[in-house]
Enzyme design. Sequence first.
Site, PDB file in Angstrom:
ATOM      1  N   LYS A   1      63.645   5.412  49.609  1.00  0.00           N
ATOM      2  CA  LYS A   1      62.857   5.037  48.258  1.00  0.00           C
ATOM      3  C   LYS A   1      61.505   5.838  48.269  1.00  0.00           C
ATOM      4  CE  LYS A   1      62.026   0.412  50.235  1.00  0.00           C
ATOM      5  NZ  LYS A   1      61.153   0.367  51.283  1.00  0.00           N
TER       6      LYS A   1
ATOM      7  N   LYS B   1      57.217   9.647  60.228  1.00  0.00           N
ATOM      8  CA  LYS B   1      56.157   9.196  59.299  1.00  0.00           C
ATOM      9  C   LYS B   1      54.704   9.844  59.678  1.00  0.00           C
ATOM     10  CE  LYS B   1      58.337   5.626  57.067  1.00  0.00           C
ATOM     11  NZ  LYS B   1      58.617   4.672  56.273  1.00  0.00           N
TER      12      LYS B   1
ATOM     13  N   LYS C   1      68.541  10.847  54.917  1.00  0.00           N
ATOM     14  CA  LYS C   1      68.995   9.546  54.384  1.00  0.00           C
ATOM     15  C   LYS C   1      68.363   9.600  53.074  1.00  0.00           C
ATOM     16  CE  LYS C   1      65.629   6.224  55.827  1.00  0.00           C
ATOM     17  NZ  LYS C   1      65.570   4.601  56.262  1.00  0.00           N
TER      18      LYS C   1
HETATM   19  P1  ATP Z   1      60.901   4.319  53.003  1.00  0.00           P
HETATM   20  O1  ATP Z   1      61.448   5.559  52.342  1.00  0.00           O
HETATM   21  O2  ATP Z   1      59.511   3.723  52.500  1.00  0.00           O
HETATM   22  O3  ATP Z   1      60.767   4.472  54.615  1.00  0.00           O
HETATM   23  P2  ATP Z   1      63.741   3.238  53.062  1.00  0.00           P
HETATM   24  O4  ATP Z   1      64.165   3.455  51.884  1.00  0.00           O
HETATM   25  O5  ATP Z   1      63.917   3.847  54.285  1.00  0.00           O
HETATM   26  O6  ATP Z   1      62.013   3.154  52.770  1.00  0.00           O
HETATM   27  P3  ATP Z   1      63.270   0.652  54.333  1.00  0.00           P
HETATM   28  O7  ATP Z   1      62.170  -0.298  53.935  1.00  0.00           O
HETATM   29  O8  ATP Z   1      62.724   1.315  55.697  1.00  0.00           O
HETATM   30  O9  ATP Z   1      63.770   1.650  53.470  1.00  0.00           O
HETATM   31  O10 ATP Z   1      64.565   0.022  54.697  1.00  0.00           O
HETATM   32  C1  ATP Z   1      65.164  -1.339  54.423  1.00  0.00           C
HETATM   33  C2  ATP Z   1      66.034  -1.720  55.000  1.00  0.00           C
HETATM   34  O11 ATP Z   1      67.318  -0.451  54.305  1.00  0.00           O
HETATM   35  C3  ATP Z   1      66.556  -1.447  56.603  1.00  0.00           C
HETATM   36  O12 ATP Z   1      67.410  -2.372  57.066  1.00  0.00           O
HETATM   37  C4  ATP Z   1      67.013   0.077  56.426  1.00  0.00           C
HETATM   38  O13 ATP Z   1      67.876   0.102  57.798  1.00  0.00           O
HETATM   39  C5  ATP Z   1      68.020  -0.078  55.107  1.00  0.00           C
HETATM   40  N1  ATP Z   1      68.135   1.584  54.737  1.00  0.00           N
HETATM   41  C6  ATP Z   1      67.363   2.295  54.260  1.00  0.00           C
HETATM   42  N2  ATP Z   1      67.518   3.313  53.808  1.00  0.00           N
HETATM   43  C7  ATP Z   1      68.893   3.366  54.165  1.00  0.00           C
HETATM   44  C8  ATP Z   1      69.930   4.382  53.984  1.00  0.00           C
HETATM   45  N3  ATP Z   1      69.873   5.409  53.191  1.00  0.00           N
HETATM   46  N4  ATP Z   1      71.295   3.775  54.225  1.00  0.00           N
HETATM   47  C9  ATP Z   1      71.707   2.634  54.597  1.00  0.00           C
HETATM   48  N5  ATP Z   1      70.602   1.878  54.809  1.00  0.00           N
HETATM   49  C10 ATP Z   1      69.230   2.007  54.610  1.00  0.00           C
END
Ligand code: ATP
Length: 334
Positions: A200, A115, A197
């Site tokens: 969002k 980040k 990964k």
């Molecule tokens: P950002 O892009 O804002 O960092 P993010 O999509 O990575 O967000 P988070 O809010 O950090 O999402 O995660 C919410 C939940 O979803 C967490 O439990 C995280 O482990 C899970 N998660 C996020 N992305 C993935 C993914 N690609 N596959 C499986 N689990 C995920």
Amino acid sequence: MINDKKVLFSGMQATGNLTLGNYLGALKNWVTLCDEYECFYSVVDMHSITVRQDPATLRKRSRELLMIYIAAGIDPEKNCLYYQSHVPGHAELAWILNCFTYMGELNRMTQFKDKAAKHADNINAGLFTYPVLMAADILLYQADVVPVGIDQMQHLELTRDIAERFNNIYGDVFTIPEAYVGKVGAKIMSLQDPSKKMSKSDENPNASIYLMDDPDTIMRKCKRAVTDSEGVVLYRDEQPGVKNLIDIYSACSGKTPDEVVREFDGRGYGELKMAVGESVVSVLKPLQERHAELAKDKAYIDRIIKDNAEKATYYSNKTLSKVKRKIGYPDKIR
Ligand code: ATP
Ligand code: LTN
């Protein structure tokens, strides 16, 4: 234990439109664990401000996220769905735990490094101590289990270390939490770059399937997913794009990756992509329908927000008063 049940805590940030990765890696497991545990599912808006947010958008998305929790199948009368910022105990405990966390530990956190690289113009102290606030979230409710995707394991380990350190000094104050990572869908990768990964906050909308995407969009994104030139449907690391599609199909259909490989023996990527798209559409359809209904009922959602903030505050205060006594804050005069 609350009401003779073990306690579960988890949270998500309202920093973007939720993706299929969030659903398969986290939310889907939350729903299945609901009956077994006393659950706290938070919209962690205090974490969201570690990255600059537009205020109106953050408010809107936070409410959206809370409705998505309900639409996914979590009963808000039985489970505590609430905004982190409505419960002051999170900030209070986070401060205390900051004093029990080492700079060296935080320096090792890979999410901070990622980040910080992404937001080089705003590497603020909150971004650095983000994992401490997360530890406070979990320890505040004496959570036994924390369902998360694999990417959050490092933060969970740190939470356990902080809790053990505190307990070693002051006696058994905190429950040591266990991570719960689901068998399938623990890490869904980007459809455009299977080495990253699905996230969002990805700028490329074709990289992610959003929970509110319509069927045509979902099918189109699946068709465009990056694969390889091998031309065989096999579940192996050398074919990360195909492996990811199999993971998605497997998580949405309940079939094992082996069964999927057998199903597509001698068939091409085009057919696999169609099947993946259809399975995703059928998983998201009921969620989208329920979400549309909830969006119409403002009074109901408002009541849920109020009642659950009170419930969370009640339980968080139990832990917090114990912690304050242990560390030597003077008693309040009543
Ligand atoms: P950002 O892009 O804002 O960092 P993010 O999509 O990575 O967000 P988070 O809010 O950090 O999402 O995660 C919410 C939940 O979803 C967490 O439990 C995280 O482990 C899970 N998660 C996020 N992305 C993935 C993914 N690609 N596959 C499986 N689990 C995920
Ligand atoms: N850091 C998590 C969100 C989060 C969380 C938590 C998850 C904040 N507090 C407590 C589980 C338990 C994330 O980025 N996904």
